[in-house]
Design a protein around this motif. Structure first.
Motif, PDB file in Angstrom:
ATOM      1  N   LEU A 250      39.639  40.132  35.791  1.00 32.58           N
ATOM      2  CA  LEU A 250      38.787  40.366  36.952  1.00 32.58           C
ATOM      3  C   LEU A 250      39.105  39.461  38.139  1.00 32.58           C
ATOM      4  O   LEU A 250      38.299  39.342  39.058  1.00 32.58           O
ATOM      5  N   GLN A 251      40.277  38.834  38.119  1.00 36.46           N
ATOM      6  CA  GLN A 251      40.642  37.934  39.214  1.00 36.46           C
ATOM      7  C   GLN A 251      40.635  38.650  40.566  1.00 36.46           C
ATOM      8  O   GLN A 251      40.138  38.124  41.548  1.00 36.46           O
ATOM      9  N   SER A 252      41.154  39.875  40.623  1.00 36.14           N
ATOM     10  CA  SER A 252      41.211  40.600  41.897  1.00 36.14           C
ATOM     11  C   SER A 252      39.826  41.028  42.384  1.00 36.14           C
ATOM     12  O   SER A 252      39.625  41.277  43.568  1.00 36.14           O
ATOM     13  N   PHE A 253      38.859  41.108  41.462  1.00 36.41           N
ATOM     14  CA  PHE A 253      37.496  41.513  41.811  1.00 36.41           C
ATOM     15  C   PHE A 253      36.602  40.312  42.110  1.00 36.41           C
ATOM     16  O   PHE A 253      35.522  40.461  42.667  1.00 36.41           O
ATOM     17  N   ARG A 254      37.054  39.143  41.770  1.00 33.49           N
ATOM     18  CA  ARG A 254      36.247  37.921  41.863  1.00 33.49           C
ATOM     19  C   ARG A 254      35.625  37.732  43.248  1.00 33.49           C
ATOM     20  O   ARG A 254      34.440  37.426  43.366  1.00 33.49           O
TER      21      ARG A 254
ATOM     22  N   ARG B 274      34.918  39.927  45.479  1.00 31.04           N
ATOM     23  CA  ARG B 274      34.003  41.015  45.843  1.00 31.04           C
ATOM     24  C   ARG B 274      32.785  41.094  44.938  1.00 31.04           C
ATOM     25  O   ARG B 274      31.905  41.919  45.166  1.00 31.04           O
ATOM     26  N   HIS B 275      32.724  40.261  43.906  1.00 29.53           N
ATOM     27  CA  HIS B 275      31.608  40.309  42.957  1.00 29.53           C
ATOM     28  C   HIS B 275      30.311  39.917  43.665  1.00 29.53           C
ATOM     29  O   HIS B 275      30.250  38.868  44.305  1.00 29.53           O
ATOM     30  N   PRO B 276      29.277  40.757  43.570  1.00 25.11           N
ATOM     31  CA  PRO B 276      28.014  40.463  44.263  1.00 25.11           C
ATOM     32  C   PRO B 276      27.367  39.148  43.820  1.00 25.11           C
ATOM     33  O   PRO B 276      26.641  38.538  44.585  1.00 25.11           O
ATOM     34  N   GLY B 277      27.637  38.714  42.602  1.00 20.73           N
ATOM     35  CA  GLY B 277      27.053  37.470  42.110  1.00 20.73           C
ATOM     36  C   GLY B 277      27.917  36.260  42.361  1.00 20.73           C
ATOM     37  O   GLY B 277      27.690  35.193  41.792  1.00 20.73           O
ATOM     38  N   SER B 278      28.942  36.410  43.182  1.00 19.73           N
ATOM     39  CA  SER B 278      29.853  35.329  43.540  1.00 19.73           C
ATOM     40  C   SER B 278      30.482  34.702  42.297  1.00 19.73           C
ATOM     41  O   SER B 278      31.019  35.406  41.460  1.00 19.73           O
TER      42      SER B 278
ATOM     43  N   GLN C 226      39.299  49.980  35.018  1.00 15.27           N
ATOM     44  CA  GLN C 226      40.512  49.732  35.788  1.00 15.27           C
ATOM     45  C   GLN C 226      41.019  48.306  35.655  1.00 15.27           C
ATOM     46  O   GLN C 226      42.150  48.014  36.003  1.00 15.27           O
ATOM     47  N   PHE C 227      40.188  47.409  35.122  1.00 14.41           N
ATOM     48  CA  PHE C 227      40.580  46.009  34.959  1.00 14.41           C
ATOM     49  C   PHE C 227      40.965  45.668  33.518  1.00 14.41           C
ATOM     50  O   PHE C 227      41.328  44.537  33.231  1.00 14.41           O
ATOM     51  N   CYS C 228      40.896  46.635  32.631  1.00 13.13           N
ATOM     52  CA  CYS C 228      41.174  46.393  31.213  1.00 13.13           C
ATOM     53  C   CYS C 228      42.658  46.073  30.999  1.00 13.13           C
ATOM     54  O   CYS C 228      43.533  46.774  31.498  1.00 13.13           O
ATOM     55  N   ILE C 229      42.904  45.007  30.235  1.00 17.05           N
ATOM     56  CA  ILE C 229      44.293  44.631  29.947  1.00 17.05           C
ATOM     57  C   ILE C 229      44.592  44.626  28.456  1.00 17.05           C
ATOM     58  O   ILE C 229      45.749  44.469  28.053  1.00 17.05           O
ATOM     59  N   GLY C 230      43.569  44.804  27.621  1.00 12.39           N
ATOM     60  CA  GLY C 230      43.813  44.844  26.186  1.00 12.39           C
ATOM     61  C   GLY C 230      42.557  44.608  25.374  1.00 12.39           C
ATOM     62  O   GLY C 230      41.466  44.477  25.905  1.00 12.39           O
ATOM     63  N   SER C 231      42.761  44.557  24.058  1.00 16.70           N
ATOM     64  CA  SER C 231      41.654  44.249  23.154  1.00 16.70           C
ATOM     65  C   SER C 231      41.921  42.915  22.465  1.00 16.70           C
ATOM     66  O   SER C 231      43.077  42.492  22.322  1.00 16.70           O
ATOM     67  N   ILE C 232      40.856  42.272  22.037  1.00 22.84           N
ATOM     68  CA  ILE C 232      40.966  40.923  21.494  1.00 22.84           C
ATOM     69  C   ILE C 232      41.317  40.944  20.011  1.00 22.84           C
ATOM     70  O   ILE C 232      40.913  41.838  19.277  1.00 22.84           O
TER      71      ILE C 232
ATOM     72  N   ASP D 279      43.129  32.585  37.369  1.00 19.98           N
ATOM     73  CA  ASP D 279      42.844  33.610  36.358  1.00 19.98           C
ATOM     74  C   ASP D 279      41.353  33.760  36.136  1.00 19.98           C
ATOM     75  O   ASP D 279      40.594  32.806  36.245  1.00 19.98           O
ATOM     76  N   LEU D 280      40.963  34.983  35.797  1.00 23.00           N
ATOM     77  CA  LEU D 280      39.593  35.239  35.363  1.00 23.00           C
ATOM     78  C   LEU D 280      39.616  36.415  34.394  1.00 23.00           C
ATOM     79  O   LEU D 280      39.667  37.564  34.796  1.00 23.00           O
ATOM     80  N   TRP D 281      39.635  36.080  33.114  1.00 22.51           N
ATOM     81  CA  TRP D 281      39.583  37.096  32.077  1.00 22.51           C
ATOM     82  C   TRP D 281      38.222  37.023  31.417  1.00 22.51           C
ATOM     83  O   TRP D 281      37.711  35.942  31.143  1.00 22.51           O
TER      84      TRP D 281
END
Length: 140
Positions: A92-96, A98-102, A132-138, A80-82
């Motif tokens: 952001l797990q699916s983007f992890r 591809r993230h330029p900052g690793s 596109q990665f938003c899953i909710g508000s805190i 997981d990566l929220w």
């Protein structure tokens, strides 16, 4: 040596310098344009359609509510990566990969990452990539 020959050599020297400068700076411009195009191409596949962009994270009242304790448990593990940015939670797990900052993407996990995010990223990332990665508000 004739006076005109000296002038001609001086002119040719400046011309060859100009050619070198044009080649050097022209090459830099071409490389810069290629890198820009590559970056835009890479992020174009991440950009959501306008209908998706305006839906989930446009209004905190209409988004699913995520409790703080649940957010912290999904912060930065191997599965997981929220991240919490400006009151919204992004998965952001699916983007992890591809993230330029690793793995620096985990820097703000488990806390409010808004300040860290704003310092590092240009505004278009927030408006064009994140929705596109938003899953909710805190909810605290």
């Amino acid at each position: 040596m004739h006076k005109q020959d000296a002038r001609f050599r001086g002119f040719m020297g400046r011309l060859s310098d100009a050619r070198f400068a044009w080649k050097f700076y022209g090459l830099n411009v071409v490389l810069g344009l290629c890198l820009t195009a590559l970056t835009l191409y890479r992020f174009s596949s991440l950009s959501p359609s306008p209908s998706l962009r305006s839906s989930l994270c446009s209004d905190p009242a209409s988004t699913p509510k995520i409790q703080w304790a649940e957010y912290v448990t999904h912060s930065c593990s191997t599965d997981d990566l929220w991240l919490l940015i400006d009151g919204f939670v992004y998965d952001l797990q699916s983007f992890r990969s591809r993230h330029p900052g690793s793995e620096s993407i985990c820097g703000g996990a488990g806390e409010d990452a808004s300040d860290i995010f704003r310092k590092i990223h240009p505004s278009y990332v927030r408006t064009d990539v994140l929705p596109q990665f938003c899953i909710g508000s805190i909810v605290r």
